[in-house]
Each structure stands twice: as structure tokens, then as C-alpha cells.
Design an enzyme around this catalytic site. Structure first.
Site, short mmCIF file in Angstrom:
data_model
loop_
_atom_site.label_atom_id
_atom_site.label_comp_id
_atom_site.label_asym_id
_atom_site.label_seq_id
_atom_site.Cartn_x
_atom_site.Cartn_y
_atom_site.Cartn_z
N ARG A 130 20.19 12.83 -50.42
CA ARG A 130 19.33 13.94 -49.97
C ARG A 130 17.86 13.73 -50.31
NH1 ARG A 130 23.61 16.84 -52.30
NH2 ARG A 130 25.20 17.30 -50.74
N LYS A 152 6.65 11.94 -40.22
CA LYS A 152 7.69 12.01 -39.20
C LYS A 152 8.52 10.74 -39.23
CE LYS A 152 5.75 14.84 -35.50
NZ LYS A 152 5.55 14.77 -34.04
N GLU A 194 -4.52 4.29 -30.43
CA GLU A 194 -4.39 5.44 -31.33
C GLU A 194 -5.63 5.62 -32.19
OE1 GLU A 194 -1.69 7.60 -31.52
OE2 GLU A 194 -0.15 6.52 -30.40
N LYS A 235 -6.04 11.79 -39.10
CA LYS A 235 -4.68 12.30 -38.93
C LYS A 235 -4.30 13.16 -40.13
CE LYS A 235 0.04 11.31 -37.68
NZ LYS A 235 1.05 10.37 -37.19
N GLU A 245 4.52 20.71 -37.86
CA GLU A 245 4.30 20.71 -36.43
C GLU A 245 4.67 22.03 -35.77
OE1 GLU A 245 6.36 17.70 -34.12
OE2 GLU A 245 4.59 17.44 -32.90
N ARG A 249 -0.92 20.52 -35.04
CA ARG A 249 -0.53 19.12 -35.07
C ARG A 249 -0.31 18.57 -33.66
NH1 ARG A 249 3.32 16.48 -39.58
NH2 ARG A 249 3.68 14.48 -38.60
N ASN A 253 -0.90 14.72 -30.01
CA ASN A 253 -0.23 14.27 -28.79
C ASN A 253 -1.19 14.03 -27.64
OD1 ASN A 253 2.30 14.35 -30.00
ND2 ASN A 253 2.49 16.55 -29.59
N HIS A 256 -0.26 11.74 -24.94
CA HIS A 256 1.16 11.41 -25.09
C HIS A 256 2.05 12.01 -24.02
CE1 HIS A 256 -0.11 9.66 -28.82
NE2 HIS A 256 1.11 9.34 -29.16
N HIS A 260 4.16 9.38 -22.34
CA HIS A 260 5.61 9.35 -22.45
C HIS A 260 6.27 9.29 -21.08
CE1 HIS A 260 5.81 11.17 -26.78
NE2 HIS A 260 5.68 9.85 -26.80
N HIS A 275 4.04 1.52 -26.04
CA HIS A 275 3.63 2.90 -26.35
C HIS A 275 2.11 3.10 -26.31
CE1 HIS A 275 3.68 6.88 -28.16
NE2 HIS A 275 2.87 6.45 -29.11
#
Lengths: 376, 376
Positions: A130, A152, A194, A235, A245, A249, A253, A256, A260, A275
Site C-alpha cells: 500500500r 500521476k 512539453e 508544472k 486534478e 491542473r 492538457n 493534449h 490524443h 506523444h
């Protein structure tokens, strides 16, 4: 001026998240100091290093050696390189390797590699017992400026990319800018998209600085270290405002949503589009779409396009090799994107360079017309 | 006096964890109200109900119906009953089912079942889209008094039980005491061991109350609701002090170190020993060992043994059917237990009824002699 910049010490960015705050160290040759830096923060720790075959050949001996000199015992778990490694199968393999080494909660799992290794390893570190200590040693530009901040982690499933994971903050990030010398030109450039993104989100001065200094960022001088540090700080500032998020946040994106859709439309075939390249085209489209919606000037859109073109990044849909699907199909990919909330189209749009914002309820019909025009 | 107790309203325990605080509702017939209670807290939600074949037959229609009446659309994911379901394989199945239903982060995953379903479902809810809303509808006594509080979720691997998971707090727990009427006597009794544990940890008055009222707890009157509420409150108090198990929370392991060793020694064969039975014997041993170490009186150990015997729980190692391994082997199982920290033996010992404490550096030689004497 030495490799780490004028002062000879690494740049340090602090990601401020209360009791989950941590440092990102940035500089050339830092892998040699990794053992000392980790031992200073996690005394008595043992560690599993998770990496891929390519990165292992280049950097695993140096990292293992550095840790060993600092008295840190390690085991290495080496996975196949590539996006397919972000799977339940390899997650289970990493978990089993960490447990098999009998590491305890206070021990550490270290990700040595790019975004794939970082995302998978962070997820594993977040779920074994955990939650164990997690340390990142990112070796790609994308990983240094993106996945090293924000916590993330995750894997892909047949239902989509990054749909399964946890928020897991590292205890320390060691970004050795020397590792970027072994990247291909194309991979470095993709990561640079980025970097430029942070300027476009909310740092117009940084974008202007990049326009003037990008050659030195690419060639590996002190400007590279500086660009990475500013990116991480940019960031970190957004993430500190919205760790889980639920709001701001989403600005990260920028580029993105279109990006995507293009990645999905090319079936994630990296021969056609990686990407960062999708993000580059997506950012250009976001600026052009903002101009079309009378939110920003066309001059700003063209300035973004010019910079992307200068550094050698794709910036329009026709730059994607091979055939793309029609506008209707692209819109479907956009609607399926996980950033869509309850069917409304949410985009990151802009009022100009460094003035991005979250636009909710963007009419699908406008997006469709825009895509039609830009696919010509 | 109606089924929910004198007042006709459920008992409500608040688990106080700052912004992760939530309510546990306890009372008979609550499944009928589940839809209203969930809709009030999570407006506009859609839900996946995860359950097992046995529980589905008994309670899934009632729960689905209640949610439907409150305007909550549901899909059901039904798994095989049994401990083997706590695996990576079934985790992947639940994740895929939730994603396949196109649920978003603000939607809910509901666990309808005992500890296995709760642990697995909570883990899945914690990792799909990096965390969705989680609601528990526990249907066993063990799940109502143990896994409904504390946010521990997880699965088993070949390396051991519960070694992989996340901390994931539910948004709401609905403990319908009526579901316990369908449990076997043995399963109810095993859950009762954890109820008694809360008295032994730090609530001597509650233990005395149980000595006087256990028959009514077993038969299902208002004392049952009361015992569950006090148990949840007792656990909530410990968890609120130590959400991520870095200190005090270890008290909840009273009886578990000896208990886990016995479970491992019987190869987790539920025909011989189930978890609660292991805990019962473990608690009796912890009290007797504390007496042997001159920490507590032998009278208190005998009082614990008497109560466990009265309610029909096993309380000594010879109560385990079939042969047990020798003391050396049992000590090995104890040393492998995940609560062992860096090789030192940590036990929860006691100074008397309701006066337990965390004992670090317990000499292995003392434990070995004690096991030898008690295996006779």
C-alpha cells in the site's frame, strides 16, 4: 562554466505539496551522486531499480555503483522497452520482483528510464504494501519535464491509455541532463514540445526565451538545465494548486485533446507520431482554434507554429505521415478522451501566448468545422 | 422497539479523516434506503456494483432496485465467491468492467459483499482513473466491523496475503445488519472475534458489556446494531490517529501476529481455520504471553479465554483441527509476517483487559519457549 551551469551545483526545484513535498535535482552527471542524495533522504534504505533493457545498458551500472558506494543494496528489475510494457502483466512482474526482494514499506523503488518506466514503476511503488518510497531517475527529456512532477502514475488497458493508476508522489527526483545526450534527435524534440508547452500555458517570457535559446537547449549547454528547471517549476506550480486534478491542473492538457485524438487516429504507431509530436500539433491547433473563436490573435497562432517548425517539430495535421481519418472520426476520438466530462467538450484554449484557460462546453459543431478546414 | 433500535433511525458513525471523512450507517433494512443515501451524497452518479455469486443471489436485486428508484443507473460485476478472488486476475476483470461501463471519475464503484469483495473492489475503485468514488455495502459481520473502517484495500499474490493494494477511503458505508441473518453461525462467530478485539484493545467497558450481552448480539436484536456501531467507532478512533499505519494503528493487529502464523500453518484452509478464528486464538495467546512476560495478570488471560469459549470460538492452538507444525516453524511464520519491521519481532501485548500496547523488540527466544509450552 562547467556542465552544471555557472555555480557547479545542480538546480533544485521544490515541489510544494505539504508533507508530500520533494526535491527535483537537475544537472549533468547527477547519477554519480544519486547514492549520496538518496541515502541522505532515506537513511538505511534498500532499493529495487526498475528499468528497461536499453536504459539498463547505458546507465544501470553507474546508478548501481553510486548506490552501492552509499551503502544501499539494490536489486534490478529489467523490462522490455516500449509502450506495451505499461500493462497489467508487467505491473504484476514489478510487484513480484519487489516483493521477491523482501523489501519493506520504508525501502525504495527507483524508476530509471523514460515515461513508460516512470509511470509503471510509480504505480507499482504506490501499491506494494500500500505504498513504498518512490524515487525517479528520469532519462528522457519528456520524463524529466513531465512525469517527474505531479505524481500521476499508471498503465494502459485495452480500453485506453493511462486509465488505471494512482497518484504517487516521489521522495526525490534526480534528473541527470547527461542522459539526454544518448536520446535520438526525434525523441529529444518530442520532449521539447512539453517544454514549450509551459511557456504557452502561463509563462510568455519563458516562451520568448525559448525562441531565442532553443539551439543551446538542444545542444546541451547550461540553457538545457535551465529550461528543464523552469519547466519543472512551472508544472510544480500548477500541481501544487491542484494535486488531484479537480480543476486548474487541466491546463497541463494544453495541446493534449487534439494530440490524443491524433495519437489514437494513428493507432499509437510511433513510426507515424509520438506523444510529444501529437502535443506539438495539438498546441498549434489549440492556438489556431482559439483565433477562430475570436479569443486570440492569428499572429500568436502563427508565432507558435513558427517556433515548432523552427525546432523541427510537426505543427499541422498534414505533417503526420500517411492518411488521417475524416473530421467526424477525429471528433469521435476527442469525445472519447478521458478529459471529456459528462459529454461536454472541454478544451484548453488561449487568449494569447502564455494566457491559456480551461474552456468548458465548447460546441462540438465548431470543433467539427475547424477540423474539416484544417484537414484540407 | 423496532429492528433499528429504539429510535427507528440507523446508528451513524463518523470516520473523521479531514476531507476524507465519511459516514457509516448501521441498521436493519438499510439496503432498501441505499439509493436515497447514495444519491444524497453523490448527486447524478452512475454506479458499478461489484459482488459475488452468493451475495448477488441474496441482495443484488434489492440493492439494484433501491438505486434505480433513486435514479441511479447501475451495472453489476459478479465474481466467484472465495478468497481466491482477491487476485490480479480478478482485479483486472473489475477494472475492465468499470471502464467498459464508461464510468467516469465522479461515478461510483459499490462493493456488495464480505471482506474479499470489499478489499478487491476498493482497490479497483482506487486505481481506475486514479481514483473513483467508492461505496461499501458490507454483508458480513467481519466486513461491517473491520473493512468498513480504515481504507485498507488489496489483493493477495503468491508472495503473501494483502501485500498489494492502496489506502482508499469510501464515501459512504451502508451496513445493513439484516444481511447478517443469512450468515452461517461459524462465519458470524468469526466476525465476532474482531468485535471482542475492540474491547480488548482499549475499551474494557465494552468487553464487559459483551460478556453480558453477547447472546443478543448473536440473535440479532438492537444489541447487534449497538455492538457493530461501537466496533466501528473504536476502529475509527484508532484510524483517525494514524490513517496510513505508521504508528498507533498497529494496535488493530492485536491477536493477528499469532493468528496469521496459524492461518499460514494451516495453508489458509478455511475448513480448518478462518481468519476470525485465527484472531480469536491469537488474542488468547497474546494475553497469555503478556501474563508470562509479567505484563498482565493470568486472571485477565483466563477471562479472555472464557469469553471466547462461551461464544463458541476456538481459543487455544489445540482447538485447530488436524496437526500443527512445531514451534520453530510457527516462529518462522511469525517472522515472515509483514508486521515484522527490519527483523525485530513486534507484537501487540497487553497490561490487562483493554490495555493493549505495541511491544517492539520482543525476544524471539521468549516467543519460541512460549509456543513450545502452548503446543503441548
Amino acid at each position: 562554466m562547467n556542465a552544471m551551469g555557472a555555480t557547479g551545483v545542480p538546480e533544485v526545484v521544490t515541489v510544494g505539496l505539504g508533507e508530500r513535498s520533494y526535491h527535483i535535482l537537475i544537472g549533468k552527471g547527477l547519477i554519480e551522486r544519486a547514492g549520496t542524495e538518496i541515502a541522505a533522504r532515506l537513511p538505511g534504505v534498500r532499493a529495487a531499480i526498475v528499468t528497461d533493457g536499453n536504459v539498463a545498458a547505458a546507465w544501470l551500472p553507474a546508478l548501481t555503483d553510486s548506490l552501492s558506494k552509499a551503502g544501499i543494496e539494490t536489486v534490478a528489475i529489467t523490462l522490455p522497452p516500449g509502450e506495451k510494457t505499461k500493462s497489467f502483466e508487467h505491473l504484476e512482474q514489478v510487484v513480484d520482483g519487489v516483493l521477491g526482494a523482501r523489501l519493506e514499506r520504508r525501502d525504495a523503488v527507483i524508476a530509471l528510464g523514460g515515461g513508460v518506466i516512470g509511470d509503471l514503476t510509480g504505480f507499482a511503488a504506490g501499491i506494494v504494501r500500500r505504498g513504498m518510497n518512490f524515487v525517479q531517475v528520469p532519462t528522457s527529456l519528456l520524463a524529466q519535464v513531465d512525469s517527474s512532477v505531479g505524481g500521476k502514475t499508471g498503465i494502459n488497458t485495452p480500453r485506453g491509455k493511462n486509465l488505471v493508476g494512482v497518484f504517487m508522489q516521489p521522495k526525490l527526483v534526480i534528473a541527470d541532463t547527461g542522459t539526454l545526450d544518448t536520446l535520438s534527435e526525434r525523441e529529444f524534440r518530442a520532449g521539447y514540445a512539453e517544454v514549450a508547452k509551459y511557456g504557452l500555458i502561463d509563462r510568455p517570457d519563458f516562451f520568448a526565451w525559448l525562441e531565442a535559446n532553443w539551439q543551446e537547449v538542444f545542444s546541451g549547454g547550461p540553457a538545457r538545465t535551465r529550461a528543464i528547471a523552469v519547466s519543472c517549476q512551472a508544472k510544480a506550480d500548477v500541481v501544487a494548486r491542484d494535486e488531484f486534478e479537480t480543476g486548474d491542473r487541466a491546463l497541463l492538457n494544453l495541446g493534449h485533446t487534439f494530440g490524443h485524438a491524433l495519437e489514437a487516429a494513428t493507432a499509437y504507431d510511433s513510426a507515424r507520431l509520438v506523444h510529444g509530436e501529437g502535443v506539438a500539433i495539438g498546441m498549434a491547433l489549440a492556438h489556431r482554434f482559439s483565433a477562430r473563436m475570436n479569443l486570440a490573435s492569428l499572429d500568436d497562432a502563427e508565432r507558435v507554429e513558427r517556433h515548432l517548425r523552427d525546432v523541427g517539430l510537426p505543427w499541422r495535421m498534414s505533417d503526420v505521415p500517411g492518411e488521417l481519418p475524416g473530421a467526424e472520426r477525429l471528433l469521435e476520438y476527442i469525445s472519447q478522451d478521458k478529459k471529456v466530462s459528462r459529454g461536454a467538450l472541454t478544451f484548453i484554449l488561449t487568449r494569447g501566448i502564455g494566457q491559456s484557460f480551461i474552456a468548458k462546453d465548447v460546441p462540438a459543431s465548431e470543433v467539427l468545422s475547424f477540423l474539416r478546414e484544417n484537414l484540407l
